[in-house]
Design a protein around this motif. Structure first.
Motif, PDB file in Angstrom:
ATOM      1  N   CYS A  71       0.833  -1.199   0.000  1.00 29.85           N
ATOM      2  CA  CYS A  71       0.000   0.000   0.000  1.00 29.85           C
ATOM      3  C   CYS A  71       0.873   1.256   0.000  1.00 29.85           C
ATOM      4  CB  CYS A  71      -0.921   0.003   1.227  1.00 29.85           C
ATOM      5  SG  CYS A  71      -2.113  -1.353   1.245  1.00 29.85           S
ATOM      6  N   TYR A  72       0.310   2.332  -0.508  1.00 28.72           N
ATOM      7  CA  TYR A  72       1.005   3.610  -0.542  1.00 28.72           C
ATOM      8  C   TYR A  72      -0.033   4.711  -0.650  1.00 28.72           C
ATOM      9  CZ  TYR A  72       0.207   2.703  -5.516  1.00 28.72           C
ATOM     10  OH  TYR A  72      -0.367   2.381  -6.720  1.00 28.72           O
ATOM     11  N   GLU A  73       0.383   5.923  -0.404  1.00 32.39           N
ATOM     12  CA  GLU A  73      -0.544   7.044  -0.455  1.00 32.39           C
ATOM     13  C   GLU A  73      -1.084   7.216  -1.877  1.00 32.39           C
ATOM     14  OE1 GLU A  73      -0.639  11.863   0.532  1.00 32.39           O
ATOM     15  OE2 GLU A  73       1.143  10.670   0.994  1.00 32.39           O
ATOM     16  N   GLY A  74      -2.403   7.258  -2.007  1.00 31.56           N
ATOM     17  CA  GLY A  74      -3.028   7.441  -3.307  1.00 31.56           C
ATOM     18  C   GLY A  74      -3.341   6.156  -4.039  1.00 31.56           C
ATOM     19  N   ASP A 144      -1.870   1.282   6.609  1.00 28.65           N
ATOM     20  CA  ASP A 144      -2.004   2.634   7.162  1.00 28.65           C
ATOM     21  C   ASP A 144      -1.519   3.706   6.196  1.00 28.65           C
ATOM     22  OD1 ASP A 144       0.463   1.270   7.749  1.00 28.65           O
ATOM     23  OD2 ASP A 144       1.070   2.967   8.992  1.00 28.65           O
ATOM     24  N   ARG A 145      -0.793   3.337   5.162  1.00 28.21           N
ATOM     25  CA  ARG A 145      -0.348   4.322   4.176  1.00 28.21           C
ATOM     26  C   ARG A 145      -1.449   4.674   3.174  1.00 28.21           C
ATOM     27  NH1 ARG A 145       5.140   5.308   3.685  1.00 28.21           N
ATOM     28  NH2 ARG A 145       6.484   4.031   5.021  1.00 28.21           N
ATOM     29  N   ALA A 146      -2.442   3.805   3.038  1.00 22.97           N
ATOM     30  CA  ALA A 146      -3.536   4.056   2.097  1.00 22.97           C
ATOM     31  C   ALA A 146      -4.541   5.026   2.720  1.00 22.97           C
ATOM     32  CB  ALA A 146      -4.213   2.742   1.730  1.00 22.97           C
ATOM     33  N   ASP A 147      -5.469   5.524   1.893  1.00 21.45           N
ATOM     34  CA  ASP A 147      -6.445   6.484   2.410  1.00 21.45           C
ATOM     35  C   ASP A 147      -7.734   5.786   2.822  1.00 21.45           C
ATOM     36  OD1 ASP A 147      -7.742   5.912   0.000  1.00 21.45           O
ATOM     37  OD2 ASP A 147      -6.987   7.706  -0.985  1.00 21.45           O
ATOM     38  N   ARG A 187      -1.206   6.191  10.958  1.00 23.94           N
ATOM     39  CA  ARG A 187      -2.541   6.762  11.192  1.00 23.94           C
ATOM     40  C   ARG A 187      -3.406   5.671  11.802  1.00 23.94           C
ATOM     41  NH1 ARG A 187      -6.674   5.087   7.873  1.00 23.94           N
ATOM     42  NH2 ARG A 187      -6.078   4.030   5.943  1.00 23.94           N
TER      43      ARG A 187
END
Length: 298
Positions: A71-74, A144-147, A187
Motif C-alpha cells: 500500500c502507498y498514499e493514493g 495505514d499508508r492508504a487512504d 494513522r
C-alpha cells in the motif's frame, strides 16, 4: 489451507520456528485463530518487528503462494483488483481493422467491444489474484499508508471474499485466502476494518528472544558477536528520543554487516563504522555515536 502445522497454536509455533520465525504464544495463538476462523489478521507494531515476515513464514510453512499488495498514499482499487491491458486492446483493434474479411462479414460493433474485454486482456492485481488462486497468503502491507476510500473498498472485499467485474461478472474465492494486514500505525485505522480482523500488536522482543531470532536466522554467526550486537541494539532502543529505533530487521542487518567484515567481537570503532546498517537517521546516528563507549562498556 490444511497442514499438520495448523492443528493447534503449539504446533504452529513449533513449525514457524522451523522456518526461523520465532513467534511468542500470543502471536502463534492469534495466527492460528485467524486461519481456523477464516478471519483476516491485522498486525500492528513498530517497523522491523516481524509483521511482514510472519506472512512470508506462513506461506513458506504451508507451501502456498505469497501474494503481496504494497500500500502507498493514493493507491486505488484498480491497483489492488484488476486493470485492462490497454496497449493489447489497441493492437487487437488495429488487427481487426486490417482484416477486410471482418468488415465484409458484418461483425457488429457490440461483438468487437465484447472481444476487447475478454479474459485475455485482463490484468489481475494482487487482491483478484488471491481470490482466484487461493489457497494462498495475501499480504496487504502497510495498510495505514492508504487512504480512507481504499480502506473502505478493502473492507468490502474482505467481508464477501468476492469482487464484481462489470465486463466479466462476479469472481468469488472457493476458499478464502489467509490474509495478513500490517500497519506501522502512521494513522489510526477505522473501527470497521479492525472489527473484521483479528488483531495483534507486535512488540520489540526482549534481549534473549531477539538473540534467539538472530541465532535462528544467522546460525553461522558466532554467538559472542550476536549477543554483543543484540545487547547494543536493546540499549539503543531504550533512548526514547530516537526518530526511529532499530527493529529486529536492522539487528539482523547489523550482524550480517559485521560478519561480512570478518568480525567476531564488537568495539566502538567498528560499531560506529557500521551503524548505518541499523540506524537510519542522521540525528539518531549522532546520538548513538556519542553514547557508544558508554553502551559497550556497560
Amino acid at each position: 489451507m490444511q497442514h499438520d502445522a495448523l492443528t493447534s497454536p503449539d504446533t504452529l509455533s513449533a513449525a514457524l520456528a522451523g522456518t526461523a520465525y520465532l513467534a511468542d504464544d500470543g502471536l502463534a495463538t492469534v495466527t492460528w485463530l485467524a486461519h481456523s476462523l477464516q478471519r483476516p489478521l491485522l498486525l500492528e507494531g513498530e517497523p522491523g518487528t516481524g509483521k511482514t515476515a510472519l506472512a512470508e513464514a506462513v506461506a513458506e510453512l504451508v507451501d502456498v503462494p505469497l501474494i503481496r499488495l504494497q500500500c502507498y498514499e493514493g493507491i486505488e482499487a484498480s491497483q489492488a483488483l484488476y486493470d485492462w491491458d490497454f496497449p493489447r486492446q489497441i493492437l487487437h483493434l488495429r488487427a481487426v481493422e486490417a482484416l477486410a474479411q471482418k468488415a465484409t462479414a458484418g461483425q457488429r460493433v457490440e461483438e468487437l467491444e465484447a472481444e476487447l474485454f475478454d479474459e485475455r486482456f485482463l490484468q489481475a492485481r494482487p487482491v483478484l489474484r488471491a481470490l482466484r488462486e487461493a489457497p494462498c497468503v495475501l499480504l496487504i502491507d502497510e495498510i495505514d499508508r492508504a487512504d480512507d476510500e481504499f480502506e473502505a473498498f478493502l473492507l468490502e472485499v474482505l467481508s464477501t471474499w468476492s469482487v464484481s467485474i462489470p465486463e466479466l461478472g462476479v469472481v468469488a474465492a472457493d476458499t478464502p485466502p489467509f490474509v495478513v494486514l500490517t500497519s506501522n500505525r502512521t494513522r489510526e485505522l477505522h473501527d470497521a476494518l479492525k472489527r473484521r480482523c483479528l488483531y495483534h500488536w507486535i512488540e520489540h522482543p526482549g534481549l534473549e528472544r531477539e538473540l534467539a531470532i538472530v541465532r535462528a536466522r544467522l546460525p553461522q554467526v558466532e554467538e559472542t558477536l550476536a549477543r554483543e550486537v543484540v545487547t547494543l541494539v536493546q540499549q539503543v532502543r531504550d533512548d526514547e528520543s530516537l526518530v526511529k529505533p532499530p527493529g529486529v530487521a536492522e539487528t539482523l542487518d547489523w550482524v550480517r554487516a559485521l560478519a561480512a567484515l570478518g568480525r567476531s567481537r564488537l568495539d566502538p570503532e567498528v560499531a560506529a563504522a557500521t551503524m548505518g546498517a541499523a540506524v537510519k537517521y542522521r540525528e539518531d546516528a549522532e546520538r548513538v555515536r556519542v553514547a557508544l563507549d558508554r553502551m559497550l562498556a556497560g
